[in-house]
Design a protein around this motif. Structure first.
Motif, short mmCIF file in Angstrom:
data_model
loop_
_atom_site.label_atom_id
_atom_site.label_comp_id
_atom_site.label_asym_id
_atom_site.label_seq_id
_atom_site.Cartn_x
_atom_site.Cartn_y
_atom_site.Cartn_z
N ALA A 39 0.83 -1.21 0.00
CA ALA A 39 0.00 0.00 0.00
C ALA A 39 0.86 1.26 0.00
O ALA A 39 1.99 1.26 0.50
N LYS A 40 0.28 2.32 -0.56
CA LYS A 40 0.90 3.64 -0.49
C LYS A 40 0.03 4.55 0.36
O LYS A 40 -1.20 4.37 0.39
N VAL A 41 0.66 5.52 0.99
CA VAL A 41 -0.11 6.47 1.79
C VAL A 41 -0.01 7.84 1.13
O VAL A 41 1.05 8.23 0.65
N GLU A 42 -1.15 8.52 1.08
CA GLU A 42 -1.19 9.88 0.52
C GLU A 42 -1.26 10.87 1.68
O GLU A 42 -2.05 10.69 2.61
N ILE A 43 -0.42 11.90 1.56
CA ILE A 43 -0.29 12.87 2.65
C ILE A 43 -0.48 14.27 2.08
O ILE A 43 0.05 14.59 1.02
N GLN A 44 -1.25 15.10 2.81
CA GLN A 44 -1.43 16.49 2.38
C GLN A 44 -0.88 17.44 3.44
O GLN A 44 -1.27 17.37 4.61
N LEU A 75 5.04 12.09 9.61
CA LEU A 75 4.17 13.27 9.43
C LEU A 75 4.74 14.52 10.10
O LEU A 75 5.14 14.48 11.27
N ALA A 76 4.74 15.62 9.36
CA ALA A 76 5.04 16.92 9.97
C ALA A 76 3.79 17.39 10.70
O ALA A 76 2.69 16.90 10.42
N PRO A 77 3.92 18.34 11.65
CA PRO A 77 2.74 18.75 12.45
C PRO A 77 1.57 19.24 11.60
O PRO A 77 0.41 19.12 12.01
N ASN A 78 1.85 19.78 10.41
CA ASN A 78 0.72 20.29 9.60
C ASN A 78 0.35 19.34 8.46
O ASN A 78 -0.29 19.75 7.49
N GLU A 79 0.73 18.07 8.58
CA GLU A 79 0.38 17.12 7.52
C GLU A 79 -0.74 16.18 7.97
O GLU A 79 -0.84 15.81 9.14
N ILE A 80 -1.52 15.78 6.97
CA ILE A 80 -2.70 14.93 7.21
C ILE A 80 -2.60 13.72 6.28
O ILE A 80 -2.27 13.87 5.10
N VAL A 81 -2.91 12.55 6.80
CA VAL A 81 -3.07 11.38 5.92
C VAL A 81 -4.42 11.53 5.25
O VAL A 81 -5.45 11.68 5.93
N THR A 82 -4.44 11.51 3.92
CA THR A 82 -5.72 11.68 3.22
C THR A 82 -6.27 10.36 2.68
O THR A 82 -7.47 10.20 2.53
N ALA A 83 -5.37 9.42 2.36
CA ALA A 83 -5.85 8.14 1.80
C ALA A 83 -4.74 7.11 1.83
O ALA A 83 -3.56 7.43 1.99
N VAL A 84 -5.16 5.87 1.66
CA VAL A 84 -4.23 4.76 1.46
C VAL A 84 -4.66 4.10 0.15
O VAL A 84 -5.86 3.90 -0.08
N THR A 85 -3.67 3.80 -0.71
CA THR A 85 -4.02 3.16 -1.98
C THR A 85 -3.43 1.77 -2.06
O THR A 85 -2.24 1.57 -1.81
N LEU A 86 -4.30 0.82 -2.38
CA LEU A 86 -3.86 -0.56 -2.59
C LEU A 86 -3.71 -0.80 -4.08
O LEU A 86 -4.64 -0.50 -4.85
N PRO A 87 -2.56 -1.34 -4.54
CA PRO A 87 -2.43 -1.60 -5.97
C PRO A 87 -3.41 -2.67 -6.44
O PRO A 87 -3.90 -3.46 -5.63
N LYS A 88 -3.67 -2.64 -7.72
CA LYS A 88 -4.62 -3.59 -8.32
C LYS A 88 -4.26 -5.01 -7.86
O LYS A 88 -3.10 -5.43 -7.92
N ALA A 89 -5.27 -5.70 -7.40
CA ALA A 89 -5.05 -7.08 -6.94
C ALA A 89 -4.86 -7.97 -8.15
O ALA A 89 -5.66 -7.94 -9.08
N THR A 90 -3.76 -8.73 -8.16
CA THR A 90 -3.53 -9.61 -9.31
C THR A 90 -3.93 -11.02 -8.96
O THR A 90 -3.81 -11.44 -7.80
N ALA A 91 -4.39 -11.74 -9.98
CA ALA A 91 -4.85 -13.11 -9.75
C ALA A 91 -3.68 -13.95 -9.22
O ALA A 91 -2.53 -13.71 -9.55
N GLY A 92 -4.01 -14.91 -8.38
CA GLY A 92 -2.97 -15.82 -7.89
C GLY A 92 -2.40 -15.42 -6.54
O GLY A 92 -1.64 -16.17 -5.94
N TRP A 93 -2.73 -14.19 -6.07
CA TRP A 93 -2.25 -13.79 -4.73
C TRP A 93 -3.22 -14.32 -3.67
O TRP A 93 -4.43 -14.19 -3.80
N LYS A 94 -2.66 -14.91 -2.63
CA LYS A 94 -3.48 -15.34 -1.49
C LYS A 94 -2.97 -14.58 -0.27
O LYS A 94 -1.80 -14.19 -0.24
#
Ligand SMILES: Cc1cc2nc3c(=O)[nH]c(=O)nc-3n(C[C@H](O)[C@H](O)[C@H](O)COP(=O)(O)OP(=O)(O)OC[C@H]3O[C@@H](n4cnc5c(N)ncnc54)[C@H](O)[C@@H]3O)c2cc1C
Ligand code: SF4
Length: 325
Positions: free
Chosen positions: A170-175, A201-220
């Motif tokens: 996963a990636k995290v998006e920060i604003q 995080l710096a004091p004025n930063e916010i986590v806005t989202a987490v992104t999961l990459p496209k799930a590929t077949a065959g992963w358990k």
């Protein structure tokens, strides 16, 4: 609780600007922040309510899945696409606390929650993390503390969600004054780098989202957590594993432990033990042992070394669909 100003920004720009003042804190679900404020552990002059900003509670995506910071743990655990494509994430979300906590607690808040070390949580104790000059856990009551990556502070990171999200890259998006995105693994910092905080995080930063990459077949995948109290509790040790299988052979994998280190602990040793091999109970056991390579238990938490190895073993067997030994 101290008096504070309640800020309800309409957008991220307003939130970032409000956070740039004196000792302001972000509030999402409020579960951890309000506990800290009631205990007097934090005394913000301004509390910035993220819930007044539209869109942060959305989960969207056709390929990647973008999970807004205000999505609740219940929404994550119950999402059909998360359950089917990122099973370990749904299992981790469901393992958090109680239904009431999951209904209110958010993804961003879970990742940014503060540690549970009882010395940290005692307002009368000024330990290293709170600006003091020593870690009281080092020679004190340390049965719940870190066996990997500890020192000079020995907390374990409390989030169940983090290991599972990291196991899916996963990636995290920060604003802040500008936006940035980074691998979630790099969001967390070891105490040797900065013992005062658990993330970048710096004091004025916010986590806005987490992104999961496209799930590929065959992963358990699977998330397995061992806790002292079955009804609701943080992990004594947990493991998130993802496996890309070709037949019974592990082509690629991620093994990330929770509850044993100050950050979610990705074990390259366990991953190396697995790659290119046929999955079996014996291989899962060997990978479990590899996962605790370099463990340095404190006086009262030696039990966690064997526990963590077993937790990894069980998570692997569950992910592979083999019977739990
Ligand atoms: C009894 C109990 C049992 C629990 N059991 C578990 C468990 O088993 N597993 C587990 O993982 N957790 C557990 N928790 C912790 C709980 O999951 C977290 O407290 C909750 O997820 C925090 O989410 P929140 O939205 O309420 O965050 P808040 O309390 O609003 O915020 C938490 C912290 O993160 C900061 N913050 C929040 N959102 C953001 C953001 N978007 N960007 C930047 N900073 C932010 C806040 O300033 C604050 O410091 C438990 C809590 C309790 C009280
Ligand atoms: S482990 Fe960290 S939070 Fe706990 S007493 Fe030591 S310095 Fe403080």
């Amino acid at each position: 609780m101290n008096a504070f100003e309640w800020v309800t920004p309409k957008d991220l720009k307003g939130a970032v600007s409000a956070l740039s003042g004196d000792s302001a804190k972000v509030l999402a679900g409020g579960i951890d922040l309000l506990c800290e404020m009631k205990e007097g552990l934090v005394t913000p002059s301004h509390v910035v309510n993220l819930k007044s900003i539209a869109g942060l509670n959305q989960m969207v995506g056709r390929d990647d899945l973008r999970i807004g910071a205000l999505v609740t743990l219940t929404e994550l655990a119950e999402s059909e696409s998360v359950r089917s494509q990122y099973k370990a994430v749904a299992e981790a979300a469901l393992s958090v606390g109680s239904p009431q906590i999951r209904n209110v607690g958010t993804v961003g808040g879970n990742l940014c929650q503060r540690p549970r070390c009882w010395y940290y949580r005692d307002v009368a104790i000024e330990c290293l993390k709170k600006g003091g000059d020593r870690c009281f856990a080092e020679d004190g009551e340390n049965e719940y503390h870190a066996i990997l990556g500890g020192g000079p502070c020995h907390i374990v990171h409390p989030s169940d969600l983090a290991p599972a999200l990291i196991a899916f890259d996963a990636k995290v998006e920060i604003q802040g004054t500008s936006a940035r995105s980074l691998p979630l693994l790099d969001f967390f910092v070891l105490p040797a780098v900065n013992w005062g905080q658990e993330n970048v995080l710096a004091p004025n930063e916010i986590v806005t989202a987490v992104t999961l990459p496209k799930a590929t077949a065959g992963w358990k995948s699977a998330y397995y957590k061992f806790r002292e109290r079955e009804s609701f509790d943080w992990a004594l040790a947990s493991a998130a594993v993802t496996l890309r299988m070709s037949g019974n052979t592990v082509q690629d994998c991620r093994v990330v432990l929770g509850g044993v280190a100050p950050i979610p602990w990705r074990s390259k040793e366990a991953e190396s033990a697995l790659k290119g091999k046929t999955i079996s109970p014996a291989l899962a056991e060997a990978a479990g042992k590899a996962a605790v390579t370099g463990a340095k238990p404190l006086k009262h938490n030696g039990y966690k070394v064997r526990l963590a190895a077993n937790v990894v073993r069980i998570a692997l067997l569950r992910a592979a669909g083999l019977e739990e030994a």
